[in-house]
Design a protein around this motif. Structure first.
Motif, PDB file in Angstrom:
ATOM      1  N   VAL A  57     -17.368  -0.501   9.186  1.00 14.50           N
ATOM      2  CA  VAL A  57     -17.294  -0.335  10.385  1.00 14.50           C
ATOM      3  C   VAL A  57     -16.425   0.808  11.071  1.00 14.50           C
ATOM      4  CG1 VAL A  57     -16.988  -1.926  12.619  1.00 14.50           C
ATOM      5  CG2 VAL A  57     -17.786  -3.026  10.764  1.00 14.50           C
ATOM      6  N   TYR A  83      -7.341  -2.613   6.330  1.00 13.32           N
ATOM      7  CA  TYR A  83      -7.386  -1.086   6.872  1.00 13.32           C
ATOM      8  C   TYR A  83      -8.843  -0.973   7.340  1.00 13.32           C
ATOM      9  CZ  TYR A  83      -2.942  -1.254   4.416  1.00 13.32           C
ATOM     10  OH  TYR A  83      -1.985  -1.763   3.857  1.00 13.32           O
ATOM     11  N   ILE A  84      -9.816  -1.560   6.682  1.00 10.85           N
ATOM     12  CA  ILE A  84     -11.356  -1.230   7.019  1.00 10.85           C
ATOM     13  C   ILE A  84     -12.051  -2.545   7.229  1.00 10.85           C
ATOM     14  CG2 ILE A  84     -11.203   0.890   5.581  1.00 10.85           C
ATOM     15  CD1 ILE A  84     -12.268  -0.982   3.232  1.00 10.85           C
ATOM     16  N   ARG A  85     -13.013  -2.448   7.933  1.00  9.43           N
ATOM     17  CA  ARG A  85     -13.719  -3.845   7.962  1.00  9.43           C
ATOM     18  C   ARG A  85     -15.222  -3.422   7.467  1.00  9.43           C
ATOM     19  NH1 ARG A  85     -14.033  -5.243  13.784  1.00  9.43           N
ATOM     20  NH2 ARG A  85     -13.827  -3.094  14.213  1.00  9.43           N
ATOM     21  N   HIS A 137      -6.548   3.139   0.476  1.00 14.55           N
ATOM     22  CA  HIS A 137      -6.852   2.408  -0.845  1.00 14.55           C
ATOM     23  C   HIS A 137      -6.894   3.570  -2.050  1.00 14.55           C
ATOM     24  CE1 HIS A 137      -7.293  -1.130   0.905  1.00 14.55           C
ATOM     25  NE2 HIS A 137      -7.966  -0.955   1.732  1.00 14.55           N
ATOM     26  N   ASN A 185      -4.555  -2.519  13.422  1.00 14.07           N
ATOM     27  CA  ASN A 185      -5.798  -1.598  12.731  1.00 14.07           C
ATOM     28  C   ASN A 185      -7.100  -1.962  13.352  1.00 14.07           C
ATOM     29  OD1 ASN A 185      -3.841  -0.267  11.335  1.00 14.07           O
ATOM     30  ND2 ASN A 185      -4.125  -1.404   9.245  1.00 14.07           N
ATOM     31  N   ILE A 232       0.162   0.833   7.737  1.00 14.84           N
ATOM     32  CA  ILE A 232       0.070   0.703   6.319  1.00 14.84           C
ATOM     33  C   ILE A 232       1.067  -0.405   5.816  1.00 14.84           C
ATOM     34  CG2 ILE A 232       0.235   1.595   3.945  1.00 14.84           C
ATOM     35  CD1 ILE A 232      -0.860   4.401   5.470  1.00 14.84           C
ATOM     36  N   ASP A 233       0.864  -1.172   5.020  1.00 18.37           N
ATOM     37  CA  ASP A 233       1.753  -2.438   4.553  1.00 18.37           C
ATOM     38  C   ASP A 233       2.571  -1.892   3.396  1.00 18.37           C
ATOM     39  OD1 ASP A 233       2.803  -4.982   4.247  1.00 18.37           O
ATOM     40  OD2 ASP A 233       1.084  -5.436   2.479  1.00 18.37           O
ATOM     41  N   ARG A 256      -9.828   7.975   6.789  1.00 23.76           N
ATOM     42  CA  ARG A 256      -8.434   7.927   6.745  1.00 23.76           C
ATOM     43  C   ARG A 256      -8.028   6.376   6.152  1.00 23.76           C
ATOM     44  NH1 ARG A 256      -4.709  11.921   7.403  1.00 23.76           N
ATOM     45  NH2 ARG A 256      -3.074  10.775   8.266  1.00 23.76           N
ATOM     46  N   ARG A 257      -8.764   5.466   6.757  1.00 24.87           N
ATOM     47  CA  ARG A 257      -8.517   4.424   6.384  1.00 24.87           C
ATOM     48  C   ARG A 257      -8.677   3.807   5.067  1.00 24.87           C
ATOM     49  NH1 ARG A 257      -8.356   0.955  11.133  1.00 24.87           N
ATOM     50  NH2 ARG A 257      -7.691   2.219  12.957  1.00 24.87           N
ATOM     51  N   THR A 297      -9.579   9.474  14.287  1.00 29.54           N
ATOM     52  CA  THR A 297     -10.011   9.296  15.570  1.00 29.54           C
ATOM     53  C   THR A 297      -8.627   9.291  16.339  1.00 29.54           C
ATOM     54  OG1 THR A 297      -9.881   7.138  15.782  1.00 29.54           O
ATOM     55  CG2 THR A 297     -12.176   8.196  14.889  1.00 29.54           C
ATOM     56  N   GLY A 333       0.750  -1.337  -0.106  1.00 26.80           N
ATOM     57  CA  GLY A 333      -0.086   0.093   0.104  1.00 26.80           C
ATOM     58  C   GLY A 333       1.141   1.146  -0.057  1.00 26.80           C
ATOM     59  N   ASP A 367       4.559   1.052   7.450  1.00 21.90           N
ATOM     60  CA  ASP A 367       4.547   2.277   8.028  1.00 21.90           C
ATOM     61  C   ASP A 367       3.549   2.720   8.981  1.00 21.90           C
ATOM     62  OD1 ASP A 367       6.571   2.910   6.481  1.00 21.90           O
ATOM     63  OD2 ASP A 367       5.609   4.527   5.209  1.00 21.90           O
ATOM     64  N   ASP A 398      -6.618   6.747  16.489  1.00 20.84           N
ATOM     65  CA  ASP A 398      -6.374   5.372  16.374  1.00 20.84           C
ATOM     66  C   ASP A 398      -5.204   5.086  15.685  1.00 20.84           C
ATOM     67  OD1 ASP A 398      -7.863   4.917  18.603  1.00 20.84           O
ATOM     68  OD2 ASP A 398      -9.428   4.063  17.069  1.00 20.84           O
ATOM     69  N   VAL A 399      -4.249   4.134  15.950  1.00 22.34           N
ATOM     70  CA  VAL A 399      -3.032   3.599  15.208  1.00 22.34           C
ATOM     71  C   VAL A 399      -3.613   3.030  13.831  1.00 22.34           C
ATOM     72  CG1 VAL A 399      -3.024   1.096  16.171  1.00 22.34           C
ATOM     73  CG2 VAL A 399      -0.992   2.380  15.033  1.00 22.34           C
ATOM     74  N   LEU A 400      -2.906   3.428  12.629  1.00 25.91           N
ATOM     75  CA  LEU A 400      -3.466   2.832  11.332  1.00 25.91           C
ATOM     76  C   LEU A 400      -1.914   2.665  10.693  1.00 25.91           C
ATOM     77  CD1 LEU A 400      -4.862   2.479   8.841  1.00 25.91           C
ATOM     78  CD2 LEU A 400      -5.085   4.898   8.377  1.00 25.91           C
ATOM     79  N   ASP A 443       0.803   5.253  10.780  1.00 27.34           N
ATOM     80  CA  ASP A 443       0.102   6.554  11.018  1.00 27.34           C
ATOM     81  C   ASP A 443      -0.968   6.532  11.928  1.00 27.34           C
ATOM     82  OD1 ASP A 443      -0.975   9.074   9.904  1.00 27.34           O
ATOM     83  OD2 ASP A 443      -0.166   8.665   7.875  1.00 27.34           O
ATOM     84  N   THR A 444      -2.027   7.546  11.849  1.00 31.81           N
ATOM     85  CA  THR A 444      -3.071   7.306  12.663  1.00 31.81           C
ATOM     86  C   THR A 444      -4.478   7.760  11.716  1.00 31.81           C
ATOM     87  OG1 THR A 444      -2.730   9.803  13.470  1.00 31.81           O
ATOM     88  CG2 THR A 444      -1.797   7.973  14.836  1.00 31.81           C
ATOM     89  N   ASP A 445      -5.567   7.182  12.288  1.00 34.06           N
ATOM     90  CA  ASP A 445      -6.744   7.528  11.580  1.00 34.06           C
ATOM     91  C   ASP A 445      -7.352   8.700  12.227  1.00 34.06           C
ATOM     92  OD1 ASP A 445      -8.274   7.069  13.762  1.00 34.06           O
ATOM     93  OD2 ASP A 445      -8.991   5.189  12.959  1.00 34.06           O
ATOM     94  N   SER A 485       2.036   4.649   1.224  1.00 34.57           N
ATOM     95  CA  SER A 485       2.136   5.281   2.847  1.00 34.57           C
ATOM     96  C   SER A 485       1.817   6.678   2.704  1.00 34.57           C
ATOM     97  CB  SER A 485       3.372   4.912   3.585  1.00 34.57           C
ATOM     98  OG  SER A 485       4.533   5.467   2.711  1.00 34.57           O
TER      99      SER A 485
END
Lengths: 94, 283, 253
Positions: free
Chosen positions: C25, B145-147, C35, B183, B221-222, C30-31, B215, A60, B209, B217-219, B211-213, A62
């Motif tokens: 969810v 990264y998302i659900r 993509h 994540n 990235i692959d 940012r998540r 809110t 991905g 890497d 929270d930790v984000l 980062d944060t979102d 960064s």
């Protein structure tokens, strides 16, 4: 007789002349002033040619804040130092 | 069934060609992306042919869109079959992800919800790939990264069900396990505790890497642009200690470093694999 | 993911706004942007790598905006990134902000041909000995098949000169008048070359590429350029090892 017909009539002699040029020049291109541009922008010569194009990645990016919107069509490259019959290229921002 | 040798591998980058051939201590196999070798000829194929004389080969696809809603791209599958016929790699692997829709290619490994419907589709696609290639494939667990609200199946169960239905193997990417767990606030060790290790044919390790979102929270990235992180090495160590040595690959795709830096990563893999081998000999 | 969910996902992926698709969810702006950015950066970078001269000419900001417009108009269909720029030259030819640079599409054609040449098949090339054995009375009907790496780019706007200026082969300077410039792109071993062709050569080589006999190609080139030099043209074909196959079958239209 047109010049093109003459050229066809001269095929055999032109062909013989070409074979002569090439055997004399032996290696490489026999044509006059072969302006060969090697590939550019290579970090390791002979290993990673720029014309290879990009490789795919399964990673991905960064650059999360990469701005994909605020771009303008403002030329800012070598085109600005090449003066042409059209001028240097002036354009209002798109 | 062909297998990769147990040892360290590396994702091949053309800038390392000479260095790799010059003397690769400890390198057991290389891996390339299928899509980069789908041209007709030239340097890519000359390099790959030379590397195949020396190393075992893993071909790793990034564009089949196995998790996609569209039917598999027949032309792409045919190109892949031709490539595999030409190089006869020890392994072929792809991702639990999608990258094409409606005939458009998105150049990313996109996530899918885990539902009975998507499971049926992935099972069908994996079976089609294995049938076309006439061999078992490995499927890789993704970084996510998302659900999706509609997901009803755990990722590990989803992968296990694909293995059961298709006979495919799995490629366990330990960095992906760590990235996804961070994540989504889950525990990578419980993911690994449930993972169907009997099906694992290869391990991936790469850098991520942080980062944060929005809110805070930790984000993670692959991004595959830095060394493997310490907590990922720790997970790898535990996996190898518990399940024994496996073919294990370093992936570094962005900001590709000089060969000696990659060699450090490869040596660390070899060290961990060797320790496990000698430990089992003593026991 | 059913149909409309996927459509929502794809729309959000291509959207330049910040909205994630429906059905995720928790806060996902940012998540999801991971993509969106990966797709955009990956494809734009692919074009930058394939068109370094165009990038150098217009600069990064202009290039990226143009690349984005191109990808919207002509989204990639194939996971082979080497093909992502195939239609970029023709897009530039009709792209309003690029029209102030009449050479730009031609420079892009040179670069696209280099990428194709790089990946072209490794078909064996004919040496001088094969040509030496052709009988004189077979020359008129001779068809010379050129190597798949060979491409001809013709420009009315000095594209070869501009290409060299953009790639460091020549210092950027004034071009007081447009010149027609034709060039030959080939890949002798692994690295593509770009070579300026004398007037008439492009017509000759183009005719050969399209299956014309030596006589037909010669007539076409002589008609386009009175000074066309057949022996020089043949020297390029033979000495440059452009040919992969000779035939004398009668199949002229």
């Amino acid at each position: 007789m047109s010049s093109s017909n003459l050229a066809v009539l001269a095929l055999a002699s032109s062909f013989a002349a070409a074979l002569g040029f090439v055997s004399e020049a032996n290696a490489g291109r026999a044509a006059a002033q072969p302006t060969m541009d090697k590939c550019y922008g290579i970090s390791l010569a002979g290993q990673n040619d720029c014309a290879a194009g990009p490789g795919t990645t399964c990673a991905g990016s960064s650059k999360l804040d990469y701005d994909t919107r605020a771009w303008k069509y403002v030329p800012a490259g070598t085109c600005e130092t090449i003066a042409t019959p059209n001028g240097k290229g002036l354009l209002k921002e798109a | 069934m062909d297998r990769l040798p147990i040892g360290a591998g590396v994702g091949f980058k053309p800038e390392h060609f000479a260095a790799i051939l010059d003397g690769p201590p400890n390198l057991a196999f290389i891996e390339v992306h299928a899509e980069n070798y789908m041209g007709d000829g030239g340097r890519p194929h000359a390099q790959l042919a030379a590397l195949c004389e020396r190393f075992a080969l893993s071909i790793h696809g990034v564009g089949l869109s196995i998790g996609g809603e569209d039917p598999l791209d027949r032309d792409h599958l045919t190109r892949l079959a031709k490539l595999i016929e030409r190089y006869k790699p020890q392994r072929f692997s792809e991702h639990l992800a999608w990258s094409s829709h409606g005939g458009e290619y998105f150049n990313d490994l996109l996530p899918l919800p885990y539902t009975p419907q998507t499971l049926a589709r992935v099972v069908k696609h994996v079976s089609q790939v294995q049938e076309k290639l006439g061999r078992q494939m490995l499927l890789e667990n993704p970084s996510t990264y998302i659900r999706f609200e509609e997901s009803t199946i755990d990722e590990v169960d989803f992968l296990g069900a694909i293995v059961a239905a298709t006979g495919c193997g799995l490629l366990l990417d330990i960095n992906n396990v760590f990235v996804s767990a961070q994540n989504h606030g889950t525990d990578p060790r419980s993911y690994l505790a449930n993972f169907p290790f009997d099906a694992v044919g290869e391990i991936h390790l790469g850098g991520h890497d942080a980062d944060t979102d929005e809110t805070g929270d930790v984000l993670l990235i692959d991004a595959h642009g830095c060394p493997v992180a310490d907590p990922v090495w720790a997970l790898f160590d535990e996996v190898i200690a518990q399940h024994g040595p496996m073919p294990s690959l370093i992936e570094w795709d962005n900001d590709v470093p000089a060969w000696p830096i990659l060699l450090n990563e490869i040596s660390r893999v070899t060290y961990i694999l060797d320790q496990s081998t000698s430990a089992s000999r003593v026991a | 993911m059913d149909g409309h969910r996927t459509e929502s996902f794809v729309r959000a992926l291509k959207d330049t706004g910040d909205r994630p698709p429906v059905g995720l969810v928790g806060p996902s702006d940012r998540r999801f942007a991971v993509h969106r950015n990966t797709v955009a950066i990956g494809l734009i970078t692919a074009l930058e790598v394939q068109f370094p001269a165009v990038l150098d000419l217009v600069g990064s900001e202009f290039f990226r905006a143009t690349a984005r417009a191109f990808l919207e108009a002509s989204p990639p269909a194939s996971p082979r990134l080497t093909t992502v720029g195939e239609r970029f030259p023709e897009f530039l030819a009709g792209f309003e902000p690029a029209l102030q640079f009449p050479y730009l599409a031609d420079v892009a054609r040179i670069e696209a041909a280099r990428v194709r040449a790089y990946h072209a098949a490794d078909t064996p090339r004919l040496g001088i000995e094969t040509f030496s054995s052709v009988a004189a009375d077979a020359l008129e009907d001779l068809r010379i098949e050129l190597h798949p790496a060979v491409a001809i780019v013709r420009s009315a706007h000095s594209a070869f000169t501009v290409f060299r200026m953009a790639t460091g082969g020549l210092a950027p300077a004034t071009i007081s008048q447009w010149h027609a410039e034709d060039c030959l792109i080939d890949r002798p071993e692994f690295d593509p070359i770009v070579q300026l062709l004398a007037p008439g050569m492009a017509v000759f080589l183009h005719a050969l590429q399209h299956g014309a006999t030596l006589a037909t190609a010669t007539v076409a080139a002589s008609e386009s350029t009175a000074s066309f030099d057949l022996s020089e043209a043949l020297a390029i074909v033979i000495g440059g090892r452009l040919a992969i196959h000779l035939s004398t079958a009668q199949r002229d239209p």
